[in-house]
Every structure is written in C-alpha cells, then in structure tokens.
Scaffold this active site. Sequence first.
Site, PDB file in Angstrom:
ATOM      1  N   LYS A  15       0.836  -1.213   0.000  1.00 33.76           N
ATOM      2  CA  LYS A  15       0.000   0.000   0.000  1.00 33.76           C
ATOM      3  C   LYS A  15       0.872   1.266   0.000  1.00 33.76           C
ATOM      4  O   LYS A  15       0.666   2.176  -0.793  1.00 33.76           O
ATOM      5  CB  LYS A  15      -0.930   0.015   1.243  1.00 33.76           C
ATOM      6  CG  LYS A  15      -1.858  -1.187   1.324  1.00 33.76           C
ATOM      7  CD  LYS A  15      -2.780  -1.110   2.536  1.00 33.76           C
ATOM      8  CE  LYS A  15      -2.092  -1.180   3.883  1.00 33.76           C
ATOM      9  NZ  LYS A  15      -1.393  -2.459   4.159  1.00 33.76           N
ATOM     10  N   ARG A  90     -10.137   0.796   8.005  1.00 33.65           N
ATOM     11  CA  ARG A  90      -9.665  -0.552   8.303  1.00 33.65           C
ATOM     12  C   ARG A  90     -10.686  -1.363   9.084  1.00 33.65           C
ATOM     13  O   ARG A  90     -10.419  -2.506   9.428  1.00 33.65           O
ATOM     14  CB  ARG A  90      -8.442  -0.404   9.181  1.00 33.65           C
ATOM     15  CG  ARG A  90      -7.221  -1.091   8.638  1.00 33.65           C
ATOM     16  CD  ARG A  90      -6.147  -0.640   9.501  1.00 33.65           C
ATOM     17  NE  ARG A  90      -4.943  -1.263   9.560  1.00 33.65           N
ATOM     18  CZ  ARG A  90      -3.831  -0.819   8.989  1.00 33.65           C
ATOM     19  NH1 ARG A  90      -3.874   0.186   8.149  1.00 33.65           N
ATOM     20  NH2 ARG A  90      -2.712  -1.379   9.245  1.00 33.65           N
ATOM     21  N   ARG A 129      11.895  -5.447   5.003  1.00 31.91           N
ATOM     22  CA  ARG A 129      11.561  -4.035   4.738  1.00 31.91           C
ATOM     23  C   ARG A 129      12.448  -3.091   5.549  1.00 31.91           C
ATOM     24  O   ARG A 129      12.717  -3.311   6.716  1.00 31.91           O
ATOM     25  CB  ARG A 129      10.102  -3.776   5.097  1.00 31.91           C
ATOM     26  CG  ARG A 129       9.776  -2.274   5.079  1.00 31.91           C
ATOM     27  CD  ARG A 129       8.316  -1.995   5.089  1.00 31.91           C
ATOM     28  NE  ARG A 129       7.639  -2.461   6.273  1.00 31.91           N
ATOM     29  CZ  ARG A 129       6.329  -2.362   6.459  1.00 31.91           C
ATOM     30  NH1 ARG A 129       5.575  -1.832   5.509  1.00 31.91           N
ATOM     31  NH2 ARG A 129       5.769  -2.794   7.550  1.00 31.91           N
ATOM     32  N   ARG A 162      10.904  -1.505  11.238  1.00 26.35           N
ATOM     33  CA  ARG A 162       9.796  -1.180  12.133  1.00 26.35           C
ATOM     34  C   ARG A 162       9.679  -2.200  13.265  1.00 26.35           C
ATOM     35  O   ARG A 162       9.819  -3.390  13.052  1.00 26.35           O
ATOM     36  CB  ARG A 162       8.478  -1.115  11.329  1.00 26.35           C
ATOM     37  CG  ARG A 162       8.237   0.251  10.724  1.00 26.35           C
ATOM     38  CD  ARG A 162       7.086   0.294   9.748  1.00 26.35           C
ATOM     39  NE  ARG A 162       5.859  -0.360  10.156  1.00 26.35           N
ATOM     40  CZ  ARG A 162       4.752  -0.381   9.410  1.00 26.35           C
ATOM     41  NH1 ARG A 162       4.745   0.221   8.226  1.00 26.35           N
ATOM     42  NH2 ARG A 162       3.678  -1.002   9.818  1.00 26.35           N
ATOM     43  N   ARG A 173      -0.779  -9.031  13.235  1.00 25.30           N
ATOM     44  CA  ARG A 173      -1.325  -8.019  12.319  1.00 25.30           C
ATOM     45  C   ARG A 173      -2.115  -8.689  11.196  1.00 25.30           C
ATOM     46  O   ARG A 173      -3.177  -8.200  10.794  1.00 25.30           O
ATOM     47  CB  ARG A 173      -0.186  -7.163  11.736  1.00 25.30           C
ATOM     48  CG  ARG A 173       0.366  -6.171  12.750  1.00 25.30           C
ATOM     49  CD  ARG A 173       1.734  -5.639  12.331  1.00 25.30           C
ATOM     50  NE  ARG A 173       1.723  -4.939  11.072  1.00 25.30           N
ATOM     51  CZ  ARG A 173       2.803  -4.745  10.321  1.00 25.30           C
ATOM     52  NH1 ARG A 173       3.977  -5.219  10.705  1.00 25.30           N
ATOM     53  NH2 ARG A 173       2.717  -4.068   9.197  1.00 25.30           N
TER      54      ARG A 173
HETATM   55  P1  AP5 Z   1       4.779  -1.669   1.870  1.00 25.66           P
HETATM   56  O1  AP5 Z   1       4.467  -0.808   0.698  1.00 25.66           O
HETATM   57  O2  AP5 Z   1       5.516  -1.061   3.006  1.00 25.66           O
HETATM   58  O3  AP5 Z   1       3.458  -2.429   2.362  1.00 25.66           O
HETATM   59  P2  AP5 Z   1       2.179  -1.874   3.146  1.00 25.66           P
HETATM   60  O4  AP5 Z   1       0.977  -2.513   2.524  1.00 25.66           O
HETATM   61  O5  AP5 Z   1       2.212  -0.394   3.232  1.00 25.66           O
HETATM   62  O6  AP5 Z   1       2.435  -2.563   4.541  1.00 25.66           O
HETATM   63  P3  AP5 Z   1       2.298  -1.959   6.022  1.00 25.66           P
HETATM   64  O7  AP5 Z   1       3.039  -2.918   6.915  1.00 25.66           O
HETATM   65  O8  AP5 Z   1       2.698  -0.536   6.076  1.00 25.66           O
HETATM   66  O9  AP5 Z   1       0.777  -2.118   6.238  1.00 25.66           O
HETATM   67  P4  AP5 Z   1       0.040  -2.122   7.566  1.00 25.66           P
HETATM   68  O10 AP5 Z   1      -1.334  -1.931   7.089  1.00 25.66           O
HETATM   69  O11 AP5 Z   1       0.246  -3.326   8.400  1.00 25.66           O
HETATM   70  O12 AP5 Z   1       0.758  -0.978   8.419  1.00 25.66           O
HETATM   71  P5  AP5 Z   1       0.364   0.544   8.689  1.00 25.66           P
HETATM   72  O13 AP5 Z   1       1.594   1.328   8.754  1.00 25.66           O
HETATM   73  O14 AP5 Z   1      -0.727   0.963   7.798  1.00 25.66           O
HETATM   74  O15 AP5 Z   1       5.615  -2.938   1.313  1.00 25.66           O
HETATM   75  C1  AP5 Z   1       6.124  -3.920   2.195  1.00 25.66           C
HETATM   76  C2  AP5 Z   1       7.510  -4.390   1.703  1.00 25.66           C
HETATM   77  O16 AP5 Z   1       7.356  -5.107   0.492  1.00 25.66           O
HETATM   78  C3  AP5 Z   1       8.502  -3.252   1.388  1.00 25.66           C
HETATM   79  O17 AP5 Z   1       9.779  -3.632   1.796  1.00 25.66           O
HETATM   80  C4  AP5 Z   1       8.413  -3.084  -0.127  1.00 25.66           C
HETATM   81  O18 AP5 Z   1       9.634  -2.622  -0.686  1.00 25.66           O
HETATM   82  C5  AP5 Z   1       8.082  -4.501  -0.575  1.00 25.66           C
HETATM   83  N1  AP5 Z   1       7.207  -4.565  -1.743  1.00 25.66           N
HETATM   84  C6  AP5 Z   1       6.097  -3.801  -1.985  1.00 25.66           C
HETATM   85  N2  AP5 Z   1       5.504  -4.178  -3.131  1.00 25.66           N
HETATM   86  C7  AP5 Z   1       6.241  -5.207  -3.628  1.00 25.66           C
HETATM   87  C8  AP5 Z   1       6.133  -6.019  -4.811  1.00 25.66           C
HETATM   88  N3  AP5 Z   1       5.138  -5.847  -5.706  1.00 25.66           N
HETATM   89  N4  AP5 Z   1       7.066  -6.983  -4.990  1.00 25.66           N
HETATM   90  C9  AP5 Z   1       8.085  -7.172  -4.092  1.00 25.66           C
HETATM   91  N5  AP5 Z   1       8.234  -6.424  -2.966  1.00 25.66           N
HETATM   92  C10 AP5 Z   1       7.322  -5.455  -2.733  1.00 25.66           C
HETATM   93  O19 AP5 Z   1      -0.251   0.418  10.170  1.00 25.66           O
HETATM   94  C11 AP5 Z   1       0.599   0.118  11.251  1.00 25.66           C
HETATM   95  C12 AP5 Z   1      -0.218   0.054  12.527  1.00 25.66           C
HETATM   96  O20 AP5 Z   1      -0.826   1.340  12.782  1.00 25.66           O
HETATM   97  C13 AP5 Z   1      -1.396  -0.930  12.526  1.00 25.66           C
HETATM   98  O21 AP5 Z   1      -0.993  -2.245  12.870  1.00 25.66           O
HETATM   99  C14 AP5 Z   1      -2.300  -0.302  13.602  1.00 25.66           C
HETATM  100  O22 AP5 Z   1      -1.805  -0.560  14.894  1.00 25.66           O
HETATM  101  C15 AP5 Z   1      -2.130   1.194  13.324  1.00 25.66           C
HETATM  102  N6  AP5 Z   1      -3.121   1.675  12.344  1.00 25.66           N
HETATM  103  C16 AP5 Z   1      -2.857   2.189  11.103  1.00 25.66           C
HETATM  104  N7  AP5 Z   1      -3.999   2.513  10.486  1.00 25.66           N
HETATM  105  C17 AP5 Z   1      -5.006   2.216  11.336  1.00 25.66           C
HETATM  106  C18 AP5 Z   1      -6.420   2.290  11.254  1.00 25.66           C
HETATM  107  N8  AP5 Z   1      -7.026   2.766  10.149  1.00 25.66           N
HETATM  108  N9  AP5 Z   1      -7.146   1.884  12.324  1.00 25.66           N
HETATM  109  C19 AP5 Z   1      -6.553   1.440  13.450  1.00 25.66           C
HETATM  110  N10 AP5 Z   1      -5.214   1.302  13.584  1.00 25.66           N
HETATM  111  C20 AP5 Z   1      -4.449   1.681  12.530  1.00 25.66           C
HETATM  112 MG    MG Z   2       2.439   1.021   4.807  1.00 29.47          MG
END
Ligand code: AP5
Ligand code: MG
Length: 220
Positions: A15, A90, A129, A162, A173
């Site tokens: 994402k 979410r 990552r 992270r 997660r």
């Molecule tokens: P990346 O692009 O970083 O993936 P992502 O989908 O953004 O993964 P996140 O871990 O950030 O998602 P998340 O939803 O768990 O965390 P968030 O920060 O939103 O890619 C991942 C890796 O793969 C990278 O190394 C990249 O280079 C590689 N990659 C990407 N695409 C690729 C491809 N096509 N091929 C090969 N490699 C690839 O949330 C964190 C925490 O915050 C949550 O757990 C929760 O506690 C809180 N939070 C956030 N939003 C909310 C909400 N709306 N409600 C409640 N709590 C929330």
């Molecule tokens: Mg992300």
Amino acid sequence: MTSFIVLIGPPGAGKGTQAEAISSKLHLPHISSGDLFRENLKDQTELGKLAGGYINKGELVPDDVTIAMIRERISKPDCQSGALLDGFPRTPAQAEALASMLSSINGQVTSATYIAVPESVLVDRLAGRWTCRKSGHVFHENFCPPQVPGKCDLDGSELYQREDDKSETVKRRIHIYLEQTQPLIEYYHQRGVLVEVDGTKSIEQVTLDLLAAVQKDGNA
Ligand code: AP5
Ligand code: MG
C-alpha cells in the site's frame, strides 16, 4: 464531486509503496494512517503514546481515535481535490465514518483498490523491509534495495526496521487484518467501487495495473 481513493490490503501488500508511486501521478496527497501514528509516536505526542501501545502489539488503534485523526487531516486544504488513503478505513465503523465525513464536503470514495497478496509472501516482505526515518519511504533488502545500504534514496535519511515487523507481531497483524479489515472488500464491492489488483507482480507492474484501474473508474 471530490474523489477519494482507498487502498486496502494486508500488512506488506504494498500500500505504502504504491501510494508513493501513484499519488503524484493522480495529483492527490498520500495520507497514511500508519505514518501519521508513527510521526506522533516519534514526537511523543499524547496521541502517539496512546497509539504506540496498540501498534507495537500489532493491534488496531481504537476507531474513535483513528477517525478523529483522519477527520482532522482530511479537513486540511490539500485534500480539497481529494486524497489517496493508505490504511484507512480498516474497520466497517471507519468506512461508515469516512462516508459521512466525505458526504459533508461533497466527496466520496470513487475507487477502493484491493491489493491482493497471499499470506506466504507477506512475511518475507515485512522481514526485509527498511523504512526511512524522515518520511516513511519504503525499501526492501532484496526486492527494492536502496542505492546506499541504510540510506533513503529520496531524502538521505536513515533507514530502520519497524518494531511491528517482528515475526510474532506480523502474525498478529495479519490475523487482525483477516478479522477486521477483510470485510471491507465486500463492503466496497457492494457499493460498486471495488477494484482488485494482483499484488504479487513486480512493483512497477502493480503501479501500472492500479493506475489503469483507477483511471478506468474516472479518477484521473
Ligand atoms: P509496503 O508498501 O511497506 O506495504 P504496506 O501494505 O504499506 O504494509 P504496512 O506494513 O505498512 O501495512 P500495515 O497496514 O500493516 O501498516 P500501517 O503502517 O498501515 O511494502 C512492504 C515491503 O514489500 C517493502 O519492503 C516493499 O519494498 C516490498 N514490496 C512492496 N511491493 C512489492 C512487490 N510488488 N514486490 C516485491 N516487494 C514489494 O499500520 C501500522 C499500525 O498502525 C497498525 O498495525 C495499527 O496498529 C495502526 N493503524 C494504522 N492505520 C489504522 C487504522 N485505520 N485503524 C486502526 N489502527 C491503525
Ligand atoms: Mg504502509
């Protein structure tokens, strides 16, 4: 009518990577709820301290806190022409809250793009990552390595791993995603705005597929 695009997908689906690639092409600000929480955590604000307890356990931050943070962010002038939302909504309650906040500014979710990636692929993506300290730019030691190890290509800041990318927390997660976030796929399907892309393809191919999907839906 102002267009808001939502990115849905499990942890590690890509994402953040894709939002970074397409937000400038679509002329939309990239709003990541995870990045907003992490900025608050870094600055040790009250919101950051509260959110940190949930994030580091791999749990969701409560809906009321998350919705209030996004409401404030969406009210800023740069969102007057829409935004690309990464990681919000979410839960069904967040999706309902988003619909009502957008209707009050004559906006709506015009595409909910689901980046589909099987669980077996996610663990390796998150284990390798590296994230940039300054702006949250994302790299991967094998799939998207930075030019200089440990340094962000875009702003030169330090790359770190992270806290919530430890394997036990990643499992939690993914479990929470399946339980609380996956129902949004059906939610947006029923509203006729869901598009699905295969997130196992290369980063560049997923970008092209996403752009084609949202442009077909009339967002650009
Ligand atoms: P990346 O692009 O970083 O993936 P992502 O989908 O953004 O993964 P996140 O871990 O950030 O998602 P998340 O939803 O768990 O965390 P968030 O920060 O939103 O890619 C991942 C890796 O793969 C990278 O190394 C990249 O280079 C590689 N990659 C990407 N695409 C690729 C491809 N096509 N091929 C090969 N490699 C690839 O949330 C964190 C925490 O915050 C949550 O757990 C929760 O506690 C809180 N939070 C956030 N939003 C909310 C909400 N709306 N409600 C409640 N709590 C929330
Ligand atoms: Mg992300």
